[in-house]
Every structure is written in structure tokens, then in C-alpha cells.
Design a protein around this motif. Structure first.
Motif, mmCIF file in Angstrom:
data_model
loop_
_atom_site.group_PDB
_atom_site.id
_atom_site.type_symbol
_atom_site.label_atom_id
_atom_site.label_comp_id
_atom_site.label_asym_id
_atom_site.label_seq_id
_atom_site.Cartn_x
_atom_site.Cartn_y
_atom_site.Cartn_z
ATOM 1 N N SER A 183 0.828 -1.013 0.193
ATOM 2 C CA SER A 183 0.032 0.014 0.062
ATOM 3 C C SER A 183 0.905 1.164 -0.129
ATOM 4 C CB SER A 183 -0.908 -0.105 1.121
ATOM 5 O OG SER A 183 -1.966 1.108 1.194
ATOM 6 N N GLY A 184 0.417 2.394 -0.711
ATOM 7 C CA GLY A 184 0.943 3.598 -0.383
ATOM 8 C C GLY A 184 1.616 4.168 -1.730
ATOM 9 N N THR A 185 1.933 3.241 -2.553
ATOM 10 C CA THR A 185 2.428 3.510 -4.015
ATOM 11 C C THR A 185 1.759 4.405 -4.810
ATOM 12 O OG1 THR A 185 1.974 1.504 -4.803
ATOM 13 C CG2 THR A 185 4.018 1.675 -3.892
ATOM 14 N N GLY A 186 0.318 4.188 -4.693
ATOM 15 C CA GLY A 186 -0.528 5.179 -5.613
ATOM 16 C C GLY A 186 -0.290 6.378 -4.885
ATOM 17 N N LEU A 187 -0.107 6.725 -3.749
ATOM 18 C CA LEU A 187 -0.077 8.063 -3.082
ATOM 19 C C LEU A 187 0.976 8.665 -3.366
ATOM 20 C CD1 LEU A 187 -1.329 6.848 0.554
ATOM 21 C CD2 LEU A 187 -2.477 8.627 -1.088
ATOM 22 N N MET A 188 2.323 7.930 -3.614
ATOM 23 C CA MET A 188 3.403 8.478 -4.125
ATOM 24 C C MET A 188 3.454 8.720 -5.457
ATOM 25 S SD MET A 188 5.934 5.397 -2.457
ATOM 26 C CE MET A 188 7.419 6.355 -3.063
ATOM 27 N N VAL A 189 2.801 8.139 -6.223
ATOM 28 C CA VAL A 189 2.505 8.617 -7.592
ATOM 29 C C VAL A 189 1.825 9.950 -7.684
ATOM 30 C CG1 VAL A 189 1.600 8.065 -9.915
ATOM 31 C CG2 VAL A 189 2.706 6.229 -8.725
ATOM 32 N N THR A 190 0.808 10.053 -6.960
ATOM 33 C CA THR A 190 -0.015 11.159 -6.967
ATOM 34 C C THR A 190 0.721 12.309 -6.603
ATOM 35 O OG1 THR A 190 -2.097 10.124 -6.503
ATOM 36 C CG2 THR A 190 -1.899 12.241 -5.870
ATOM 37 N N LEU A 191 1.513 12.336 -5.385
ATOM 38 C CA LEU A 191 2.198 13.645 -4.913
ATOM 39 C C LEU A 191 3.787 13.618 -5.973
ATOM 40 C CD1 LEU A 191 3.010 15.590 -2.913
ATOM 41 C CD2 LEU A 191 4.336 14.070 -1.496
ATOM 42 N N TRP A 192 3.986 12.790 -6.497
ATOM 43 C CA TRP A 192 5.180 12.738 -7.647
ATOM 44 C C TRP A 192 4.520 13.583 -8.882
ATOM 45 C CZ3 TRP A 192 10.118 12.802 -7.567
ATOM 46 C CH2 TRP A 192 10.863 12.578 -8.626
ATOM 47 N N LEU A 193 3.565 13.256 -9.269
ATOM 48 C CA LEU A 193 2.867 14.178 -10.485
ATOM 49 C C LEU A 193 2.515 15.592 -10.265
ATOM 50 C CD1 LEU A 193 0.148 11.438 -11.851
ATOM 51 C CD2 LEU A 193 2.567 12.073 -12.646
ATOM 52 N N VAL A 194 2.135 15.722 -8.704
ATOM 53 C CA VAL A 194 1.991 16.952 -8.502
ATOM 54 C C VAL A 194 3.105 17.879 -8.028
ATOM 55 C CG1 VAL A 194 1.194 18.712 -6.360
ATOM 56 C CG2 VAL A 194 -0.270 16.578 -6.927
ATOM 57 N N ARG A 195 4.091 17.272 -7.681
ATOM 58 C CA ARG A 195 5.549 18.006 -7.235
ATOM 59 C C ARG A 195 6.236 18.141 -8.431
ATOM 60 N NH1 ARG A 195 8.932 20.722 -6.996
ATOM 61 N NH2 ARG A 195 10.429 21.157 -5.361
ATOM 62 N N TRP A 196 6.432 17.254 -9.303
ATOM 63 C CA TRP A 196 7.250 17.035 -10.086
ATOM 64 C C TRP A 196 7.020 17.628 -11.516
ATOM 65 C CZ3 TRP A 196 12.559 16.921 -9.621
ATOM 66 C CH2 TRP A 196 13.281 16.853 -10.578
ATOM 67 N N TYR A 197 5.640 17.562 -11.626
ATOM 68 C CA TYR A 197 4.878 17.786 -13.179
ATOM 69 C C TYR A 197 4.116 19.015 -12.910
ATOM 70 C CZ TYR A 197 7.213 13.356 -14.987
ATOM 71 O OH TYR A 197 7.955 12.448 -15.334
ATOM 72 N N GLY A 198 3.733 19.324 -11.894
ATOM 73 C CA GLY A 198 3.062 20.642 -11.614
ATOM 74 C C GLY A 198 1.503 20.472 -11.977
ATOM 75 N N LEU A 199 0.867 19.248 -11.677
ATOM 76 C CA LEU A 199 -0.508 18.877 -11.791
ATOM 77 C C LEU A 199 -0.943 19.523 -10.603
ATOM 78 C CD1 LEU A 199 0.597 17.200 -14.034
ATOM 79 C CD2 LEU A 199 -1.006 15.357 -13.640
ATOM 80 N N SER A 200 -2.287 19.682 -10.626
ATOM 81 C CA SER A 200 -3.362 19.927 -9.394
ATOM 82 C C SER A 200 -3.659 18.368 -8.776
ATOM 83 C CB SER A 200 -4.460 20.447 -9.626
ATOM 84 O OG SER A 200 -5.306 19.822 -10.578
ATOM 85 N N TYR A 201 -4.110 18.670 -7.733
ATOM 86 C CA TYR A 201 -4.227 17.185 -6.912
ATOM 87 C C TYR A 201 -5.414 16.391 -7.730
ATOM 88 C CZ TYR A 201 -1.457 16.949 -2.806
ATOM 89 O OH TYR A 201 -0.320 16.994 -1.910
ATOM 90 N N THR A 202 -6.479 17.094 -8.225
ATOM 91 C CA THR A 202 -7.618 16.437 -8.889
ATOM 92 C C THR A 202 -6.983 15.845 -10.069
ATOM 93 O OG1 THR A 202 -9.059 18.072 -8.090
ATOM 94 C CG2 THR A 202 -9.864 16.823 -9.666
ATOM 95 N N GLN A 203 -6.182 16.555 -10.766
ATOM 96 C CA GLN A 203 -5.687 15.945 -12.097
ATOM 97 C C GLN A 203 -4.632 14.757 -11.831
ATOM 98 O OE1 GLN A 203 -3.588 19.588 -13.338
ATOM 99 N NE2 GLN A 203 -5.229 19.789 -15.207
#
Length: 253
Positions: free
Chosen positions: A155-175
Motif C-alpha cells: 500500500s501507499g505507492t499510488g499516493l507516491m505517484v499522486t504526489l510525484w505528479l503534483v510536485r514534479w510535473y505541476g499537476l493539481s491534486y484532482t488531475q
């Protein structure tokens, strides 16, 4: 199992996957321990959970694809960078005792929630990120490493992808949650489930109830994310990351 037992599985899957679809990961926080508590050995529970979690991705995909906000290049990147890692991780989990990895992942997951909480504006709007070769390579490597963890741990890796996309690629949380649930929930977890289902043991008679609850939870959570937006998604993300991290740190049954 009785009818009530199957209804209980549907409820567990509905709640676990509903929260996961809203936060961008963490379905294993409730679902996997519940399967172990009900009597499944860890490897069987993990393989069964992985297969059921594909329905989370399917349910969320039905809702998120209605918005049609995906970038084709980013979709290909997440799949191409992550899937090889998922396959490697799924093969490793059959050979390596997972406890040390769970502890490390638990601490890291708590850190994700703390990091997000300390940055109130993080992921509240899309940020334009200038990408060069170094940025693109680092981003792909990050997705690959998270893919290895996704295939091998619980568990937890989906959360890591979500934050990686927000922090590294500049996406909003919903995106970011939309990308995570469609690609990680459906394709990454589907690949891991295929490997574990082929090489490991699955409790097939429990799957119908888990699939129903997971699909419904995925659709419900994705609908709530689109209705209430980034602020709610960010808060749920932070809560689920901390709880997931704590669950990973606790000794297993």
C-alpha cells in the motif's frame, strides 16, 4: 463464506476504494489487513487484493474519462516508465521478505503527508513546469522506482505517484489523482495482479464481492473528487498517507 460475509467484503472494499479514489491511493490501508484478519495468508491476501484493486481503477476510469482532461504524452510516459518497474517488483515480492520494505515505505509515506500538509498551496492549481532532458529523465526514473514498489509492496505507492505528479510535473491534486487511478489503478495494478495471480495463489471465491465494492468505491471517490475539487482531495490525501504509513509500520498478524 455466508451471504453476510460477502456483504461485509463489499462494504470493506467500498470504503477502502472510495477513500483511495478520493486521495489517489491507499486502498490497501483497509482492504489488505481485512483480508488477512479474515484468515488469508499474506501472499494470498496480497494477490487477491491486487486483482480486486484493478476494479478500483476501472470504476475511477469510468468517471474520470468523462472529463477528458488527459494528456496523451503523459499517459504514455507513466505507462512506459512504470510498468517495467511493476513487473520487477512483483517478481521480487515472491522472493524477498517484505517487512523491511514495509517499514521503510511506511516512514516515507508518512513523510509524503507531512510534506503536503506543510505546503498549503501545493497542488491547488496547475503549475507550468519547464521540462528538459534532465527533468524528463528524473521524472521517468521516479515513476520506475515507484513502479517497483507498487509491484512488490502492499500500500501507499499510488499516493507516491499522486504526489510525484503534483510536485514534479505541476499537476493539481484532482488531475494527479485522475492519472493515478486510471493508469496505476488499472494498468500498473493489473500488471502486478497478472504476475501474482499467475505465480501465486488467489482466493477466487472472494473476488466477486471485492470487485463489486472496489468498482463502486472507485466511481464514488472519483465523483467526489470532481465535485469538491483540490482542497478536499489534498486533505484526504494527507490523512490517508499518514494512516497508511502508520499501518505499514505496525507489526503484521
Amino acid at each position: 463464506m455466508s451471504i453476510l460475509d460477502h456483504l461485509g467484503l463489499i462494504l470493506i472494499a467500498l470504503v477502502a476504494n472510495g477513500l483511495s479514489a478520493l486521495a489517489g491511493g491507499g486502498a490497501g490501508l483497509l482492504q489488505l489487513p481485512a483480508l488477512i484478519f479474515l484468515g488469508l495468508p499474506f501472499p494470498v491476501a496480497l494477490a487477491t487484493h491486487k486483482i480486486a484493486s484493478v476494479a478500483l481503477g476501472a470504476g475511477a476510469s469510468v468517471r474520470h474519462l468523462k472529463e477528458n482532461t488527459f494528456d496523451a504524452g503523459r499517459l504514455v510516459l507513466i505507462l512506459a516508465a512504470g510498468l517495467p518497474g511493476v513487473i520487477i517488483g512483483a517478481l521480487l515480492v515472491l522472493e524477498i521478505p517484505p517487512r523491511a520494505g514495509e517499514i521503510a515505505l511506511g516512514l516515507l509515506t508518512i513523510g509524503l503527508g507531512w510534506y503536503s500538509w506543510r505546503r498549503p498551496q501545493l497542488g491547488q492549481a496547475t503549475v507550468t513546469v519547464t521540462s528538459d532532458w534532465t527533468h524528463a529523465t528524473t521524472g521517468a526514473l521516479g515513476l520506475f522506482l515507484i513502479g517497483v514498489l507498487n509491484g512488490s509492496l502492499t500500500s501507499g505507492t499510488g499516493l507516491m505517484v499522486t504526489l510525484w505528479l503534483v510536485r514534479w510535473y505541476g499537476l493539481s491534486y484532482t488531475q494527479a489523482v485522475a492519472y493515478t487511478l486510471v493508469l496505476v489503478g488499472l494498468f500498473w495494478n493489473g500488471t502486478g495482479a497478472l504476475v501474482l495471480g499467475t505465480l501465486g495463489e488467489v482466493r477466487w471465491d472472494w473476488l466477486p464481492a471485492l470487485l463489486i465494492g472496489s468498482f463502486a468505491g472507485g466511481y464514488l471517490g472519483a465523483s467526489l473528487a470532481h465535485r469538491y475539487g483540490n482542497r478536499l482531495v489534498k486533505r484526504v490525501f494527507e490523512i490517508v498517507t499518514v494512516l497508511t504509513g502508520i499501518a505499514l509500520l505496525l507489526p503484521g498478524p
